[in-house]
Design a protein around this motif. Structure first.
Motif, short mmCIF file in Angstrom:
data_model
loop_
_atom_site.label_atom_id
_atom_site.label_comp_id
_atom_site.label_asym_id
_atom_site.label_seq_id
_atom_site.Cartn_x
_atom_site.Cartn_y
_atom_site.Cartn_z
N SER A 8 0.83 -1.20 0.00
CA SER A 8 0.00 0.00 0.00
C SER A 8 0.87 1.26 0.00
CB SER A 8 -0.93 -0.01 1.21
OG SER A 8 -1.74 1.12 1.22
N LYS A 9 1.93 1.27 0.81
CA LYS A 9 2.86 2.41 0.83
C LYS A 9 3.51 2.61 -0.54
CE LYS A 9 4.21 2.52 5.68
NZ LYS A 9 5.32 2.39 6.65
N TYR A 12 0.94 4.19 -2.87
CA TYR A 12 0.79 5.62 -2.63
C TYR A 12 1.98 6.41 -3.17
CZ TYR A 12 -3.35 5.06 0.29
OH TYR A 12 -4.62 4.79 0.74
N ARG A 16 1.81 9.29 -6.03
CA ARG A 16 2.37 10.64 -5.89
C ARG A 16 3.21 11.02 -7.10
NH1 ARG A 16 1.92 13.36 -0.97
NH2 ARG A 16 1.51 12.01 0.78
N ILE A 66 -2.89 12.59 -0.72
CA ILE A 66 -2.95 11.32 -1.43
C ILE A 66 -3.93 10.32 -0.81
CG2 ILE A 66 -1.01 10.24 -0.22
CD1 ILE A 66 -1.39 9.99 -3.95
N ARG A 67 -4.08 10.37 0.48
CA ARG A 67 -4.95 9.39 1.16
C ARG A 67 -6.39 9.86 1.32
NH1 ARG A 67 -1.58 5.41 3.79
NH2 ARG A 67 0.60 6.03 3.54
#
Length: 147
Positions: A8-9, A12, A16, A66-67
């Motif tokens: 998940s990181k 993201y 970005r 972003i989240r």
């Protein structure tokens, strides 16, 4: 093997990168639409710069937040864009001096135009559609990788 949290990181982080590329591309297209307006269809020459500016604002908010949801980016983009346009009704000397610079004119504009609000709305809607398509594509790739 990566965990879902690590994946998940990474996702993201990749998003970005995509958003910053989208910001740069929309800036370049917007500036080009002004510089080469004589080579474009009149309709495109008159509208593309403001549409691209609003798209850049949207992608900028997506990059920063972003989240957060698409709806958050949409509302912030409308609020920011419309706020900038309505701020053009304020014509104090100090802000007009800022608007007299290239960067000030690009960010703050010069004079209120109702049609700019429509251009901004169109730009935000186009950016949202691009964003949604991109997110569907990324989610499909993500499901394939962890599935």
């Amino acid at each position: 093997m990566t965990t879902k949290k690590e994946h998940s990181k990474q996702c993201y982080r990749k998003m970005r990168i995509v958003y910053i590329i989208a910001v740069v591309i929309t800036i370049l297209l917007g500036l080009s639409s002004r510089k080469y307006s004589h080579s474009l269809l009149l309709f495109v020459a008159l509208n593309a710069g403001d549409v691209m500016w609003a798209m850049m604002v949207y992608f900028g908010f997506r990059f920063i937040l972003i989240r957060k949801s698409l709806v958050t980016a949409i509302w912030l983009s409308f609020s920011f864009s419309f706020g900038i346009e309505f701020s053009q009704l304020y014509q104090a000397e100090w802000i007009n001096q800022i608007r007299g610079t290239l960067l000030g004119a690009l960010v703050l504009g010069k004079g209120f135009l109702t049609v700019d609000l429509i251009r901004y709305a169109v730009g935000i809607m186009i950016a949202t559609i691009f964003d949604k398509v991109m997110l569907v594509f990324i989610q499909r790739r993500y499901i394939k990788r962890i599935g």
